[in-house]
Design a protein around this motif. Structure first.
Motif, short mmCIF file in Angstrom:
data_model
loop_
_atom_site.label_atom_id
_atom_site.label_comp_id
_atom_site.label_asym_id
_atom_site.label_seq_id
_atom_site.Cartn_x
_atom_site.Cartn_y
_atom_site.Cartn_z
N THR A 268 23.16 41.06 45.40
CA THR A 268 23.94 40.11 44.62
C THR A 268 24.11 38.82 45.43
O THR A 268 23.85 38.80 46.64
N SER A 269 24.57 37.79 44.76
CA SER A 269 24.79 36.52 45.45
C SER A 269 25.82 36.66 46.56
O SER A 269 25.69 36.07 47.64
N ASN A 285 23.04 31.92 45.54
CA ASN A 285 22.46 32.18 44.23
C ASN A 285 21.18 31.37 44.02
O ASN A 285 20.18 31.88 43.50
N ARG A 289 17.47 32.83 43.29
CA ARG A 289 16.78 32.47 42.05
C ARG A 289 15.39 31.90 42.30
O ARG A 289 14.48 32.10 41.51
N THR A 294 15.75 38.72 38.28
CA THR A 294 17.02 39.45 38.12
C THR A 294 16.73 40.90 37.79
O THR A 294 15.74 41.23 37.14
N TYR A 304 19.75 40.71 41.88
CA TYR A 304 18.36 40.28 42.04
C TYR A 304 17.57 41.38 42.74
O TYR A 304 18.11 42.16 43.52
#
Length: 324
Positions: A268-269, A285, A289, A294, A304
């Motif tokens: 996760t972020s 994030n 990305r 995801t 992710y």
């Protein structure tokens, strides 16, 4: 690049030397590094072999066997033969005692008992034969012990398996191709490869269980691609090392591969921010990305998926090899 070697390399560098499990991690890593050095030497000679058909070579594979797994150093898949190689990077005078089944070496006048490579090889060969039969490929599996170090001298050889120095490996596989009729198709070889990879995946949290580690035992931060120290600083779109002054725009890619080895493929972020030590979730994030898809559709707790890429850690692993 064997995944377990890479994971141990990461753990050894991110766990404090004073930790109660550090000496065991380092001992296991040193053993793996020595084995990997021998396997790299075997790879070099395998590439020299003059064969009509190019083999598929699998490294450090885990063969399913009765609910467990048997480790195989090198598995050579060829249309005419399947070969298990037990590669040993040992020095000293080597003795396989036929009467007792024991194996020992004499080095600098000291006699040292060790695991019998012949027994290890026999176990791997049997497991591989049973596994192949279970996927409808009932073929004979050959086995050989390869000595990667020229300082390993065979005084008393094994009973049931051939043993030879690594530079004789090309001749051995050439002979196997010549003496055996091709019974497997190229598609069969890739089917074996794909099936082993699918069935031998291990739980990522096992390293923490094996070595009694928790998250607080792991040093956080991005590893420098120049000096390999942990703790690069982020600023103006790049990473900077305060020790060797190396700068990089993508040093976090290899660090995320380290995360995957320890914690699994999903991140996760927030976990990204904490692990690579960046100041805010927005940056974490954005970096995720840019590179990874995801893993779920939940916008509030987006995860992710880190795509495995052990090649990112090759410079670090090679640094450890040559450090020896």
């Amino acid at each position: 690049m064997p995944e377990r070697l890479a994971a141990l390399s990461v753990l050894e560098s991110r766990v404090e030397a004073g930790h109660r499990s550090y000496s065991r991690i380092k001992s296991d890593l040193d053993m793996r590094l020595a084995g990997f050095a021998g396997e790299k030497k075997a790879d070099f000679y395998l590439e020299e072999a003059r064969m009509k058909e190019k083999p598929v070579v699998l490294k450090d594979v885990m063969i399913p066997s009765g609910g467990k797994h048997v480790q195989v150093d090198t598995l050579v898949l060829h249309p005419a033969f399947i070969l298990v190689l037990e590669i040993k990077n040992m020095t000293g005078e080597l003795h396989f005692d036929e009467e007792t089944g024991q194996f020992y070496r004499v080095k600098n006048g000291v006699r040292e008992g060790m695991r019998n490579p012949e027994d290890q090889l026999n176990r791997a060969v049997i497991a591989t034969e049973r596994f192949l039969a279970s996927i409808d490929l009932p073929v004979k599996v050959h086995g050989a012990i390869v000595l990667a170090s020229y300082n390993g001298l065979i005084v008393q050889g094994p009973v049931s398996r051939p043993i030879f120095p690594v530079d004789r490996l090309p001749g051995h596989v050439e002979k196997l191709e010549k003496e055996n009729r091709a019974i497997l198709r190229r598609s069969d070889l890739h089917y074996v490869d794909d099936t082993i990879k699918l069935l031998s995946r291990e739980k990522q949290d096992q390293y923490f269980k094996w070595y009694n580690l928790t998250d607080i035992d792991i040093e956080l931060g991005v590893r420098c691609p120049g000096c390999f120290k942990i703790g690069m600083e982020r600023g103006h779109g790049k990473w900077s090392c305060t020790d060797c002054k190396t700068t990089s725009t993508d040093a976090h890619h290899a660090t995320l591969e380290e995360y995957r080895l320890m914690y699994g493929e999903e991140i996760t972020s927030k976990k990204m921010r904490d692990f690579i030590q960046v100041p805010n979730l927005y940056l974490a994030n954005r970096l995720l990305r840019e590179r990874f898809p995801t893993a779920n559709k939940n916008k509030r707790n987006k995860r992710y998926q880190i795509k495995p890429d052990l090649s990112l850690l090759e410079p670090f692993i090679n640094h450890l090899l040559y450090r020896k």
